[in-house]
Design a protein around this motif. Structure first.
Motif, short mmCIF file in Angstrom:
data_model
loop_
_atom_site.label_atom_id
_atom_site.label_comp_id
_atom_site.label_asym_id
_atom_site.label_seq_id
_atom_site.Cartn_x
_atom_site.Cartn_y
_atom_site.Cartn_z
N VAL A 144 8.32 -1.30 -4.43
CA VAL A 144 8.01 -1.39 -3.00
C VAL A 144 6.77 -2.27 -2.79
CG1 VAL A 144 7.15 -0.08 -1.00
CG2 VAL A 144 9.08 0.79 -2.34
N LYS A 145 5.78 -2.08 -3.64
CA LYS A 145 4.52 -2.81 -3.49
C LYS A 145 4.69 -4.32 -3.68
CE LYS A 145 0.87 -1.21 -5.22
NZ LYS A 145 -0.28 -0.66 -5.89
N SER A 146 5.70 -4.73 -4.43
CA SER A 146 5.90 -6.17 -4.65
C SER A 146 7.01 -6.73 -3.76
CB SER A 146 6.21 -6.44 -6.12
OG SER A 146 7.39 -5.74 -6.51
N ASP A 147 7.58 -5.91 -2.90
CA ASP A 147 8.63 -6.35 -1.98
C ASP A 147 7.99 -7.11 -0.81
OD1 ASP A 147 10.66 -6.66 -0.13
OD2 ASP A 147 11.32 -4.57 -0.21
N PRO A 148 8.33 -8.39 -0.63
CA PRO A 148 7.71 -9.16 0.45
C PRO A 148 8.04 -8.63 1.85
CG PRO A 148 9.32 -10.49 -0.75
CD PRO A 148 9.24 -9.17 -1.44
N SER A 149 9.11 -7.87 1.98
CA SER A 149 9.47 -7.34 3.30
C SER A 149 8.79 -6.00 3.59
CB SER A 149 10.99 -7.18 3.42
OG SER A 149 11.46 -6.18 2.54
N ALA A 150 8.07 -5.45 2.61
CA ALA A 150 7.40 -4.16 2.80
C ALA A 150 6.23 -4.31 3.77
CB ALA A 150 6.90 -3.62 1.47
N LEU B 281 2.61 -3.08 5.53
CA LEU B 281 1.36 -2.56 4.98
C LEU B 281 1.43 -1.04 4.90
CD1 LEU B 281 -1.44 -3.04 3.88
CD2 LEU B 281 -2.29 -3.09 6.23
N GLY B 282 2.05 -0.41 5.89
CA GLY B 282 2.23 1.05 5.86
C GLY B 282 3.05 1.48 4.66
N ASP B 283 4.11 0.72 4.33
CA ASP B 283 4.93 1.02 3.15
C ASP B 283 4.08 0.94 1.88
OD1 ASP B 283 7.39 1.44 4.45
OD2 ASP B 283 7.88 -0.70 4.40
N VAL B 284 3.25 -0.09 1.80
CA VAL B 284 2.42 -0.29 0.60
C VAL B 284 1.38 0.82 0.48
CG1 VAL B 284 0.76 -1.84 -0.51
CG2 VAL B 284 2.84 -2.77 0.54
N VAL B 285 0.73 1.18 1.58
CA VAL B 285 -0.27 2.25 1.54
C VAL B 285 0.39 3.58 1.16
CG1 VAL B 285 -1.85 3.60 2.98
CG2 VAL B 285 -1.85 1.11 3.13
N ALA B 286 1.57 3.85 1.72
CA ALA B 286 2.29 5.09 1.37
C ALA B 286 2.70 5.07 -0.09
CB ALA B 286 3.51 5.26 2.27
N ALA B 287 3.14 3.92 -0.59
CA ALA B 287 3.52 3.81 -2.00
C ALA B 287 2.30 4.03 -2.89
CB ALA B 287 4.15 2.44 -2.28
N ASP B 288 1.15 3.45 -2.53
CA ASP B 288 -0.08 3.67 -3.30
C ASP B 288 -0.42 5.16 -3.38
OD1 ASP B 288 -0.62 0.99 -3.86
OD2 ASP B 288 -1.91 0.72 -2.11
#
Length: 179
Positions: free
Chosen positions: A135-141, A143-150
């Motif tokens: 998810v973190k490397s998905d260009p369509s993700a 910022l909320g997706d990245v923070v939730a994944a973190d």
């Protein structure tokens, strides 16, 4: 007050919204969290209105059923501010289905089953960790997706460290439980 109540108050603090808009915003801004059900959205709005934290500010019908517009009240803003200012205490007790399952496996079936349980859980956690890393490397993700994944990755990493340590201690735990 529930987490959903506080989140809905926060969303309403940005301006009046309908229940459908609030549900959609909740799911959008808390990606990968448990989605808010429509029934829960409207039940929560009803409690917030009953408690004077929100109020109805209008109704409209844009090609569908009547939709009620809600806005946060001064009391609602105060309650939201109080919640945001309150530090969340660390959990006083360890409550985990995984921990309970490992201890029951040790008690009821012995160290072999506990090892199997831990190994299977480690495999599941590792698979989920790979999904979240993608998810973190998905260009369509977003910022909320990245923070939730973190957030989830850090918790999974801690669980994986516990699983590894506990696998190393199974024999000792088994002896202690059956002493």
């Amino acid at each position: 007050m529930s987490l959903a109540s506080n989140v809905l108050l926060g969303l309403l603090s940005t301006g009046p919204q309908h229940g459908y808009e609030l549900k959609r915003a909740y799911d959008e801004h808390l990606p990968r969290a448990k989605p808010l059900a429509f029934g829960q959205t409207y039940a929560t709005l009803g409690r917030l209105e009953r408690d004077g934290l929100i109020e109805q500010t209008g109704r409209d019908r844009e090609g569908g059923p009547d939709r009620t517009l809600y806005a946060v009240t001064d009391a609602g803003r105060a309650a939201l501010g109080e919640w945001l200012d309150t530090v969340e205490p660390p959990a006083p007790h360890v409550t985990s289905v995984l921990l309970a399952k490992v201890m029951v496996a040790l008690l009821a079936t012995g160290s072999g089953k506990a090892r199997e349980c831990l190994a299977a859980q480690r495999a599941a956690h590792s698979a989920r960790l790979r999904e979240l890393t993608a998810v973190k490397s998905d260009p369509s993700a977003s910022l909320g997706d990245v923070v939730a994944a973190d957030f989830a990755i850090v918790h999974l990493d801690a669980d994986l460290r516990w699983l590894r340590t506990t696998l190393e201690r199974v024999a000792d735990l088994h002896r202690e439980v059956h002493a």
